[in-house]
Design a protein around this motif. Structure first.
Motif, PDB file in Angstrom:
ATOM      1  N   ALA A  23       0.845  -1.191   0.000  1.00 34.04           N
ATOM      2  CA  ALA A  23       0.000   0.000   0.000  1.00 34.04           C
ATOM      3  C   ALA A  23       0.882   1.243   0.000  1.00 34.04           C
ATOM      4  O   ALA A  23       1.544   1.546   0.984  1.00 34.04           O
ATOM      5  N   ASN A  24       0.923   1.938  -1.118  1.00 33.97           N
ATOM      6  CA  ASN A  24       1.742   3.138  -1.244  1.00 33.97           C
ATOM      7  C   ASN A  24       0.978   4.337  -0.706  1.00 33.97           C
ATOM      8  O   ASN A  24      -0.212   4.485  -0.955  1.00 33.97           O
ATOM      9  N   ILE A  97      -6.208   5.031 -10.071  1.00 31.08           N
ATOM     10  CA  ILE A  97      -6.760   3.886 -10.786  1.00 31.08           C
ATOM     11  C   ILE A  97      -6.611   2.639  -9.919  1.00 31.08           C
ATOM     12  O   ILE A  97      -7.540   1.867  -9.756  1.00 31.08           O
ATOM     13  N   ASP A  98      -5.415   2.438  -9.404  1.00 31.18           N
ATOM     14  CA  ASP A  98      -5.125   1.379  -8.438  1.00 31.18           C
ATOM     15  C   ASP A  98      -3.964   1.878  -7.590  1.00 31.18           C
ATOM     16  O   ASP A  98      -3.664   3.066  -7.605  1.00 31.18           O
ATOM     17  N   ASP A  99      -3.331   0.997  -6.842  1.00 38.30           N
ATOM     18  CA  ASP A  99      -2.258   1.448  -5.966  1.00 38.30           C
ATOM     19  C   ASP A  99      -1.020   1.894  -6.745  1.00 38.30           C
ATOM     20  O   ASP A  99      -0.187   2.630  -6.229  1.00 38.30           O
ATOM     21  N   SER A 140       3.647   4.438  -9.668  1.00 42.98           N
ATOM     22  CA  SER A 140       4.483   4.243  -8.480  1.00 42.98           C
ATOM     23  C   SER A 140       5.403   3.051  -8.724  1.00 42.98           C
ATOM     24  O   SER A 140       4.935   1.923  -8.878  1.00 42.98           O
ATOM     25  N   MET A 141       6.711   3.295  -8.762  1.00 40.41           N
ATOM     26  CA  MET A 141       7.669   2.215  -8.942  1.00 40.41           C
ATOM     27  C   MET A 141       7.953   1.534  -7.611  1.00 40.41           C
ATOM     28  O   MET A 141       8.090   0.325  -7.542  1.00 40.41           O
ATOM     29  N   THR A 142       8.083   2.325  -6.559  1.00 35.96           N
ATOM     30  CA  THR A 142       8.274   1.828  -5.198  1.00 35.96           C
ATOM     31  C   THR A 142       7.368   2.656  -4.297  1.00 35.96           C
ATOM     32  O   THR A 142       6.605   3.491  -4.776  1.00 35.96           O
TER      33      THR A 142
END
Length: 184
Positions: A23-24, A97-99, A140-142
């Motif tokens: 979860a970012n 859209i999503d995490d 989000s890459m990380t």
């Protein structure tokens, strides 16, 4: 322009295929830089490399404030040096859209400047204020590192520094760029 588009789509496809299940947190401060294609339209259209820096604060998942600056390399021909730059401050609206992926839109105010130097003559500076708007996709890459592909436009009127120069030039400065930023 085609090379930048192919590279951006390739990077987004790579990150879409990775599983980022953690979860970012997409709130808080962020700062980053971008590289892209800048286009100046003031009568004639000129284009070249654009570099930028941006940063902001996301108050929640869908609303933030962002400052964005981008400048061009030399857009002129062999007889004229020509450069352009903008600084914009905008509210930014995001849809998660999503995490991993989100899309954003922004609109606000901006200052803009164009400097022209014909052969062996003094610089002619054009400055003004206008409207800024932009759209983009963020991945989000990380947990803290993000890439984004964005399109920003600043439009307004520029006035000449000198009274004998051209006055009130309608100008559009656009930047299609791939950026990377760190989310604190």
């Amino acid at each position: 322009m085609k090379k930048l588009s192919v590279a951006a789509v390739s990077l987004l496809a790579i990150f879409a295929s990775t599983n980022a299940l953690a979860a970012n947190d997409h709130t808080g401060f962020y700062v980053g830089g971008s590289l892209g294609q800048l286009k100046l339209k003031a009568g004639d259209s000129e284009s070249g490399v654009g570099i930028g820096a941006y940063g902001g604060y996301n108050f929640n998942e869908w609303f933030g404030l962002e400052a964005n600056m981008f400048v061009s390399g030399d857009l002129g021909d062999s007889r004229t040096d020509l450069g352009a730059g903008t600084f914009a401050f905008t509210p930014k609206f995001t849809y998660q859209i999503d995490d991993t992926f989100s899309v954003y839109g922004k609109v606000g105010i901006a200052s803009m400047a164009v400097v022209a130097r014909p052969d062996y003559l003094r610089n002619e500076d054009f400055t003004g204020f206008g409207w800024a708007y932009g759209v983009g996709v963020n991945a989000s890459m990380t947990e803290n590192l993000n890439i984004r592909l964005g399109y920003d436009v600043v439009t307004g009127e520029l006035d000449s520094e000198y009274s004998n120069g051209a006055q009130n030039i309608d100008t559009d400065i656009s930047n299609f760029a791939l950026g990377i930023h760190y989310q604190f």
